[in-house]
Design an enzyme around this catalytic site. Structure first.
Site, mmCIF file in Angstrom:
data_model
loop_
_atom_site.group_PDB
_atom_site.id
_atom_site.type_symbol
_atom_site.label_atom_id
_atom_site.label_comp_id
_atom_site.label_asym_id
_atom_site.label_seq_id
_atom_site.Cartn_x
_atom_site.Cartn_y
_atom_site.Cartn_z
ATOM 1 C CG ASN A 32 -0.278 -0.097 2.495
ATOM 2 O OD1 ASN A 32 0.661 0.745 2.913
ATOM 3 N ND2 ASN A 32 -0.536 -1.218 3.156
ATOM 4 C CE LYS A 44 8.633 -11.864 -15.018
ATOM 5 N NZ LYS A 44 9.404 -11.406 -15.622
ATOM 6 C CG PHE A 55 -2.748 5.584 13.604
ATOM 7 C CD1 PHE A 55 -2.734 6.762 12.690
ATOM 8 C CD2 PHE A 55 -2.214 5.650 14.858
ATOM 9 C CE1 PHE A 55 -1.962 7.872 13.297
ATOM 10 C CE2 PHE A 55 -1.649 6.666 15.383
ATOM 11 C CZ PHE A 55 -1.583 7.933 14.611
ATOM 12 C CE LYS A 86 -11.243 0.325 10.928
ATOM 13 N NZ LYS A 86 -10.292 0.598 10.206
#
Length: 401
Positions: free
Chosen positions: A209, A289, A323, A337
């Site tokens: 991310n 791969k 967070f 949360k």
């Protein structure tokens, strides 16, 4: 805060050296033990006898003038000091310590000390704005030195602008406040996670991310400056830590971060999960791969362990902070949360808002805890945001007692 503190006052060569006399006097009146090192240039402005009279201690000028044969003076002074104050700090002495130059008593002692260093610059307005001086100050600040900004006004050179040494009373007030803040987390142990995780697909590909780790690193650096012993568990980032009170643990995957957080969790007072951990990972990881082929390539994903949830279930006396980076309804999701994951507080932001996204140097967040109303923190540097977050944590921990 300064009573019985051992303060090493470094005086470099500028007309503002006369203010250092008043500074030495006022520090002594505060109950501090003051010793003075002067550069040879400073002696051209003020007599060493003046500082000796005000501090009631010998004044040090020459590296090779060993007053006590049983001690090496610059090492002895470096170890003796609880804090070092350079006032006035000329462009020359700032450049020396920034580049590791040790060619006189003051610069040599500064390289040897482990004490907190405060620097109060004083110079011509154009010198203060010179790129070399700015770069040197930024480097020293990154190393943990604290700058006391000069005031603006009429300068000895005839210019009017920023560059005059701050007044002695203001310097003492700044140091006192910083010393007070620096003890906020004294004897506390803080565990922080930062950065992204990477979930491998094959030897050349992975899911990740946009997290840069800047917020988590800012929290770690701030906690260390406030007196805490910090463990920083970080995913793959290009950031460095400069504070020796921070123990850095590098991980790559969400599973590695889970294991590291649980390994250190039990001994902590405060735990902050600021990392952006992958919620899913490829169910199958290929040893070779994957080659390009006709049609689509479907990758089946499986859930990773919820680190924050597991810590919430395990916590005893730890103050646990999460967070949450959202793109809509951050307060609503944050409060959910907070309850679902058994947290003490959560910091939420909308990463779609300009100034609050991944990778930037600023943030806009809301701090939500169980004991207080949500606190919105306006856009500020991530270092400033970290400072405010710890103020709220400190308040909430005191309220729980």
């Amino acid at each position: 805060m300064l009573h019985n503190k051992n303060i090493l006052l470094g005086v470099s060569g500028g007309i503002a050296a006369y203010k250092a006399c008043a500074l030495a006097s006022k520090l002594t009146q505060e109950g501090a033990n003051v010793k003075v090192i002067m550069t040879e240039s400073a002696v051209e402005f003020v007599s060493p006898l003046t500082f000796q009279s005000l501090s009631r201690n010998p004044v040090y000028i020459d590296t090779f003038d060993e007053k006590d044969p049983e001690k090496i003076a610059h090492i002895d002074l470096a170890d003796w000091a609880d804090l070092v104050l350079i006032a006035p700090a000329t462009a020359n002495i700032i450049g020396k310590i920034s580049n590791g130059i040790a060619d006189d008593m003051l610069s040599t002692t500064l390289l040897a000390t482990q004490a907190t260093i405060y620097i109060a610059p004083a110079m011509n307005v154009h010198m203060y704005a010179h790129p070399a001086v700015i770069q040197n100050m930024k480097r020293l600040e990154a190393w943990g030195c604290h700058f006391i900004e000069p005031g603006a006004g009429y300068l000895a050179c005839g210019y009017v602008g920023k560059g005059r040494l701050e007044e002695p009373e203001a310097i003492i007030k700044t140091i006192t406040e910083h010393q007070l803040n620096s003890s906020t987390l004294a004897n506390k142990k803080v565990l922080i996670s930062a950065g992204p995780t990477r979930e491998q697909i094959d030897p050349v590909r992975f899911f990740t991310n946009r997290s840069s780790g800047k917020m988590g690193f800012a929290l770690a650096e701030t906690a260390a400056k406030l007196g805490a012993e910090v463990v920083l568990v970080t995913g793959p980032v290009s950031l460095e830590v400069s504070n020796s009170r921070i123990k850095r643990i590098d991980v790559t995957t969400s599973e590695e971060m889970y294991e590291a957080m649980h390994r250190y969790f039990t001994a902590q007072d405060i735990v902050i999960k600021a990392a952006a951990v992958a919620d899913y990972r490829p169910k199958e990881v290929y040893d070779q791969k994957m080659k390009k082929h006709e049609g689509v390539w479907q990758i089946e994903m499986e859930r990773t362990k919820d680190i924050l949830q597991s810590l919430g279930e395990k916590k005893e006396n730890q103050f646990l902070v999460g967070f949450a980076a959202e793109t809509s309804d951050p307060i609503e999701y944050g409060m959910k949360k907070l309850t679902d994951k058994q947290l003490d507080a959560i910091v939420v932001n909308n990463v779609a808002t300009e100034g609050a996204g991944f990778g930037g140097d600023t943030n806009i967040v809301t701090y939500i805890s169980n004991s207080q109303e949500p606190k919105e923190l306006a856009m500020a540097s991530k270092q400033d945001i970290a400072q405010q977050i710890f103020q709220f944590i400190d308040r909430d921990m005191k309220d729980e007692k």
